[in-house]
Enzyme design. Structure first.
Site, PDB file in Angstrom:
ATOM      1  N   SER A 124      -8.974   8.643  -3.045  1.00 31.69           N
ATOM      2  CA  SER A 124      -7.641   8.047  -2.458  1.00 31.69           C
ATOM      3  C   SER A 124      -7.446   7.541  -1.776  1.00 31.69           C
ATOM      4  O   SER A 124      -8.227   7.098  -1.296  1.00 31.69           O
ATOM      5  CB  SER A 124      -7.587   9.610  -2.019  1.00 31.69           C
ATOM      6  OG  SER A 124      -6.099   9.725  -1.566  1.00 31.69           O
ATOM      7  N   GLU A 126      -6.445   8.046   0.878  1.00 29.64           N
ATOM      8  CA  GLU A 126      -7.035   8.757   2.303  1.00 29.64           C
ATOM      9  C   GLU A 126      -7.673   8.385   2.609  1.00 29.64           C
ATOM     10  O   GLU A 126      -8.081   7.906   3.988  1.00 29.64           O
ATOM     11  CB  GLU A 126      -6.948  10.179   2.244  1.00 29.64           C
ATOM     12  CG  GLU A 126      -5.147  10.890   2.109  1.00 29.64           C
ATOM     13  CD  GLU A 126      -4.815  10.977   3.177  1.00 29.64           C
ATOM     14  OE1 GLU A 126      -5.012  11.073   4.406  1.00 29.64           O
ATOM     15  OE2 GLU A 126      -3.765   9.646   3.564  1.00 29.64           O
ATOM     16  N   TYR A 148     -10.015  15.988   4.327  1.00 26.25           N
ATOM     17  CA  TYR A 148     -10.196  15.955   3.179  1.00 26.25           C
ATOM     18  C   TYR A 148     -10.304  14.105   2.559  1.00 26.25           C
ATOM     19  O   TYR A 148     -10.750  13.958   1.918  1.00 26.25           O
ATOM     20  CB  TYR A 148      -8.033  15.796   2.646  1.00 26.25           C
ATOM     21  CG  TYR A 148      -8.265  14.751   1.405  1.00 26.25           C
ATOM     22  CD1 TYR A 148      -8.001  15.494   0.060  1.00 26.25           C
ATOM     23  CD2 TYR A 148      -7.761  14.073   1.497  1.00 26.25           C
ATOM     24  CE1 TYR A 148      -7.851  15.390  -1.408  1.00 26.25           C
ATOM     25  CE2 TYR A 148      -7.284  13.138   0.393  1.00 26.25           C
ATOM     26  CZ  TYR A 148      -7.278  13.769  -0.850  1.00 26.25           C
ATOM     27  OH  TYR A 148      -7.031  13.703  -1.941  1.00 26.25           O
TER      28      TYR A 148
HETATM   29  P1  NAP Z   1      -2.936  18.972  -7.586  1.00 26.45           P
HETATM   30  O1  NAP Z   1      -1.968  18.692  -8.506  1.00 26.45           O
HETATM   31  O2  NAP Z   1      -3.398  19.772  -6.116  1.00 26.45           O
HETATM   32  O3  NAP Z   1      -4.192  19.660  -8.603  1.00 26.45           O
HETATM   33  C1  NAP Z   1      -5.294  19.372  -8.721  1.00 26.45           C
HETATM   34  C2  NAP Z   1      -5.939  20.402  -9.175  1.00 26.45           C
HETATM   35  O4  NAP Z   1      -7.364  21.546  -9.010  1.00 26.45           O
HETATM   36  C3  NAP Z   1      -5.510  21.506  -9.708  1.00 26.45           C
HETATM   37  O5  NAP Z   1      -5.558  21.337 -11.165  1.00 26.45           O
HETATM   38  C4  NAP Z   1      -5.866  22.626  -9.594  1.00 26.45           C
HETATM   39  O6  NAP Z   1      -5.876  24.049  -9.799  1.00 26.45           O
HETATM   40  C5  NAP Z   1      -7.733  22.219  -9.112  1.00 26.45           C
HETATM   41  N1  NAP Z   1      -9.032  23.149  -8.631  1.00 26.45           N
HETATM   42  C6  NAP Z   1      -8.914  22.920  -7.006  1.00 26.45           C
HETATM   43  N2  NAP Z   1      -9.554  23.878  -6.314  1.00 26.45           N
HETATM   44  C7  NAP Z   1     -10.875  23.787  -7.954  1.00 26.45           C
HETATM   45  C8  NAP Z   1     -11.999  24.243  -7.774  1.00 26.45           C
HETATM   46  N3  NAP Z   1     -12.855  24.683  -6.785  1.00 26.45           N
HETATM   47  N4  NAP Z   1     -11.964  24.499  -9.256  1.00 26.45           N
HETATM   48  C9  NAP Z   1     -11.488  23.912 -10.790  1.00 26.45           C
HETATM   49  N5  NAP Z   1     -10.493  23.183 -10.216  1.00 26.45           N
HETATM   50  C10 NAP Z   1      -9.825  23.660  -8.753  1.00 26.45           C
HETATM   51  O7  NAP Z   1      -3.396  17.310  -7.168  1.00 26.45           O
HETATM   52  P2  NAP Z   1      -2.875  15.646  -7.985  1.00 26.45           P
HETATM   53  O8  NAP Z   1      -2.085  15.384  -7.027  1.00 26.45           O
HETATM   54  O9  NAP Z   1      -3.035  16.395  -9.174  1.00 26.45           O
HETATM   55  O10 NAP Z   1      -5.100  14.691  -7.833  1.00 26.45           O
HETATM   56  C11 NAP Z   1      -5.048  14.691  -8.486  1.00 26.45           C
HETATM   57  C12 NAP Z   1      -6.504  14.507  -7.599  1.00 26.45           C
HETATM   58  O11 NAP Z   1      -6.489  13.176  -7.790  1.00 26.45           O
HETATM   59  C13 NAP Z   1      -7.552  14.740  -6.810  1.00 26.45           C
HETATM   60  O12 NAP Z   1      -8.178  14.380  -6.861  1.00 26.45           O
HETATM   61  C14 NAP Z   1      -6.284  14.710  -5.498  1.00 26.45           C
HETATM   62  O13 NAP Z   1      -6.954  15.262  -4.732  1.00 26.45           O
HETATM   63  C15 NAP Z   1      -7.236  12.455  -6.311  1.00 26.45           C
HETATM   64  N6  NAP Z   1      -5.604  12.241  -5.578  1.00 26.45           N
HETATM   65  C16 NAP Z   1      -4.127  12.228  -5.560  1.00 26.45           C
HETATM   66  C17 NAP Z   1      -3.495  10.974  -5.406  1.00 26.45           C
HETATM   67  C18 NAP Z   1      -1.994  11.560  -5.872  1.00 26.45           C
HETATM   68  O14 NAP Z   1      -1.170  10.933  -4.834  1.00 26.45           O
HETATM   69  N7  NAP Z   1      -1.396  12.359  -6.094  1.00 26.45           N
HETATM   70  C19 NAP Z   1      -3.452   9.918  -4.583  1.00 26.45           C
HETATM   71  C20 NAP Z   1      -5.070   9.563  -4.788  1.00 26.45           C
HETATM   72  C21 NAP Z   1      -5.384  10.822  -5.043  1.00 26.45           C
HETATM   73  P3  NAP Z   1      -5.623  25.074  -9.764  1.00 26.45           P
HETATM   74  O15 NAP Z   1      -4.353  25.187 -10.179  1.00 26.45           O
HETATM   75  O16 NAP Z   1      -6.324  26.159 -10.181  1.00 26.45           O
HETATM   76  O17 NAP Z   1      -5.180  25.032  -8.050  1.00 26.45           O
HETATM   77  O1  F7E Z   2       2.208  13.167   3.379  1.00 28.49           O
HETATM   78  C1  F7E Z   2       4.227  13.184   6.629  1.00 28.49           C
HETATM   79  C2  F7E Z   2       2.897  13.490   6.508  1.00 28.49           C
HETATM   80  O2  F7E Z   2       1.462  15.701   2.276  1.00 28.49           O
HETATM   81  C3  F7E Z   2       3.089  12.263   3.637  1.00 28.49           C
HETATM   82  C4  F7E Z   2      -2.094  13.634  -1.133  1.00 28.49           C
HETATM   83  O3  F7E Z   2      -1.814  13.109  -2.894  1.00 28.49           O
HETATM   84  O4  F7E Z   2      -1.634  11.500  -0.330  1.00 28.49           O
HETATM   85  C5  F7E Z   2      -1.173  12.892  -0.932  1.00 28.49           C
HETATM   86  O5  F7E Z   2      -1.786  13.067   0.811  1.00 28.49           O
HETATM   87  C6  F7E Z   2       3.717  11.790   4.933  1.00 28.49           C
HETATM   88  C7  F7E Z   2       2.301  12.054   5.942  1.00 28.49           C
HETATM   89  O6  F7E Z   2       1.147  12.851   1.313  1.00 28.49           O
HETATM   90  C8  F7E Z   2       6.176  16.251   6.546  1.00 28.49           C
HETATM   91  O7  F7E Z   2       2.353  13.420   8.250  1.00 28.49           O
HETATM   92  C9  F7E Z   2       6.226  14.139   7.352  1.00 28.49           C
HETATM   93  O8  F7E Z   2       2.522  11.123   6.644  1.00 28.49           O
HETATM   94  O9  F7E Z   2       2.763  13.974   1.175  1.00 28.49           O
HETATM   95  P1  F7E Z   2       2.086  13.955   1.800  1.00 28.49           P
HETATM   96  P2  F7E Z   2      -0.621  12.280   2.171  1.00 28.49           P
HETATM   97  O10 F7E Z   2      -0.957  13.251   3.422  1.00 28.49           O
HETATM   98  O11 F7E Z   2      -0.539  11.131   2.346  1.00 28.49           O
HETATM   99  C10 F7E Z   2      -3.169  11.031  -0.793  1.00 28.49           C
HETATM  100  C11 F7E Z   2      -3.241   9.469  -1.588  1.00 28.49           C
HETATM  101  C12 F7E Z   2      -4.446  11.901  -0.872  1.00 28.49           C
HETATM  102  O12 F7E Z   2      -5.195  11.534  -1.690  1.00 28.49           O
HETATM  103  C13 F7E Z   2      -3.638  13.115  -0.981  1.00 28.49           C
HETATM  104  O13 F7E Z   2      -4.130  14.143  -1.811  1.00 28.49           O
HETATM  105  O14 F7E Z   2       4.275  12.342   5.287  1.00 28.49           O
HETATM  106  N1  F7E Z   2       5.571  14.184   6.652  1.00 28.49           N
HETATM  107  N2  F7E Z   2       6.656  15.511   7.615  1.00 28.49           N
HETATM  108  C14 F7E Z   2       5.280  15.316   6.124  1.00 28.49           C
HETATM  109  N3  F7E Z   2       3.938  16.133   5.099  1.00 28.49           N
HETATM  110  C15 F7E Z   2       4.045  17.168   4.521  1.00 28.49           C
HETATM  111  N4  F7E Z   2       3.275  17.654   3.849  1.00 28.49           N
HETATM  112  N5  F7E Z   2       5.252  18.249   5.078  1.00 28.49           N
HETATM  113  C16 F7E Z   2       5.578  17.380   5.964  1.00 28.49           C
HETATM  114  O15 F7E Z   2       6.911  18.647   6.916  1.00 28.49           O
END
Ligand code: NAP
Ligand code: F7E
Length: 323
Positions: A124, A126, A148
């Site tokens: 990520s 992050e 995270y």
């Molecule tokens: P998501 O919608 O939160 O999905 C997370 C998945 O992980 C769900 O299927 C959840 O199952 C499963 N999970 C959580 N804890 C588990 C456990 N202990 N054992 C087995 N499965 C478990 O996340 P996403 O947005 O699709 O992201 C996919 C991956 O990419 C994650 O690793 C995330 O950290 C990473 N990532 C995401 C982004 C982004 O912007 N979306 C960017 C960079 C990296 P349940 O449905 O049962 O909760």
């Molecule tokens: O926040 C700001 C918050 O929770 C984005 C995950 O998929 O992407 C995701 O992480 C920004 C932050 O995503 C609210 O402070 C303001 O600056 O949508 P987010 P994230 O934290 O960037 C990365 C790449 C991952 O890997 C993670 O799994 O938005 N913000 N107001 C808020 N955020 C939330 N959630 N809620 C608010 O009300």
């Protein structure tokens, strides 16, 4: 013979898009799901009869060894994680167990059962946290700002370490934020587009948000899962930044989303300190040049198209729920 793939996190946003992509490519797709008291298969309901769902948990290595022995996949995509940054301060140990050590469990299951399996780790942006250079590339030093982010740095380095120690075909995609109508409601994009749809329908009269100044490089999830698949089709494993190369503030996201429903955001958005984070990531913007050059990856959807798509989908969803 069809290729076999296992996706952990198949019920999540990315898992559902990746499963669709692999099915389209003719794969036999298995998805690992964890036990819960209620079923949460909404994102995969439309393809559920074409996926082999298997029970397992990232916290339980035995379950993963057994799954790999049973399915014998050629590719494993490790998408499962505790993925919500804000929650990682409230549940730092669980986040570490799942998002960090969980990666070791999957990698070690791969090494034990069949080291020829190709492995993808969902790293990520992050990990860049308090960014050390702009834009961020594969060599930018990590400086995570949340439990995270710290857990993802561990997951990233253990992937590199297993690649170098055991010669595994293990790749890590450093993906910047990617969103879609299937995004969880707690993430800011979906919270805003769903909030806009509810305000437009008269179901809610304000939207409480935290820091509007944070900047993110937001892309479309379906574009990003293509990059995951491409990484595992390369002769050599490697690490890749996947991003759009553009950054936008949360405020721009809000303005555009409300405008898409002909609403003036200033009348509805209120500041709520509960959504501020103990440490913030102020600016993310990635350079996807390596992924574009080596993988031939490109994104199809830009920020404005993404916001429009998400607002339209949430308006349709809210209307269908009202009906
Ligand atoms: P998501 O919608 O939160 O999905 C997370 C998945 O992980 C769900 O299927 C959840 O199952 C499963 N999970 C959580 N804890 C588990 C456990 N202990 N054992 C087995 N499965 C478990 O996340 P996403 O947005 O699709 O992201 C996919 C991956 O990419 C994650 O690793 C995330 O950290 C990473 N990532 C995401 C982004 C982004 O912007 N979306 C960017 C960079 C990296 P349940 O449905 O049962 O909760
Ligand atoms: O926040 C700001 C918050 O929770 C984005 C995950 O998929 O992407 C995701 O992480 C920004 C932050 O995503 C609210 O402070 C303001 O600056 O949508 P987010 P994230 O934290 O960037 C990365 C790449 C991952 O890997 C993670 O799994 O938005 N913000 N107001 C808020 N955020 C939330 N959630 N809620 C608010 O009300």
């Amino acid at each position: 013979m069809a290729k076999r793939a296992l996706i952990t996190g198949v019920t999540g946003q990315d898992g559902s898009y990746l499963a669709e992509l692999l099915l389209d490519q003719g794969y036999e797709v298995s998805g690992m799901v964890r036990r819960s008291s209620t079923i949460n298969f909404e994102r995969i309901a439309h393809i559920q009869d074409r996926i082999n769902l298997v029970a397992g948990d990232l916290l339980d290595e035995v379950s993963m060894i057994n799954i790999l022995k049973e399915i014998r996949p050629q590719e494993v995509y490790n998408l499962a994680a505790q993925s919500f940054v804000q929650t990682s301060w409230n549940q730092p140990v669980l986040t570490g167990e799942t998002t960090a050590l969980g990666v070791t469990r999957v990698l070690d299951a791969v090494r034990t059962v069949d080291p020829e399996i190709r492995f993808y780790q969902a790293s990520s942006s992050e990990m860049f946290g308090k960014v050390q250079e702009v834009p961020q590339v594969e060599t930018t030093p990590f400086y995570p700002r949340s439990p995270y982010g710290v857990a993802k740095v561990y997951g990233h380095w253990i992937t590199v370490n297993y690649r170098e120690s055991y010669d595994l075909h293990a790749s890590s995609g450093i993906l910047f934020n990617h969103e879609s109508p299937r995004r969880g409601l707690e993430f800011v994009t979906r919270k805003v587009t769903h909030g806009v749809a509810r305000i437009a329908a008269g179901l809610q009269d304000n939207l409480a948000l935290g820091n509007l100044d944070a900047q993110r490089d937001w892309g479309f999830a379906a574009d990003y899962v293509r990059a995951m698949w491409l990484m595992l089709q390369q002769d050599q494993p490697d690490d890749y930044v996947v991003a759009t190369g553009e950054t936008h503030s949360v405020k721009e996201l809000v303005e555009l989303s409300f405008a898409a429903a002909d609403l003036d955001w200033e009348k509805y958005v209120v500041m709520d300190e509960r959504f501020l984070r103990p440490a913030e990531v102020d600016l993310l913007v990635g350079d996807p040049a390596k992924a574009e050059k080596v993988l031939g990856w490109h994104r199809d959807v830009d920020f404005a198209q993404l916001v429009q798509m998400m607002v339209e989908a949430d308006i349709a969803l809210v209307k269908s729920q009202q009906a």
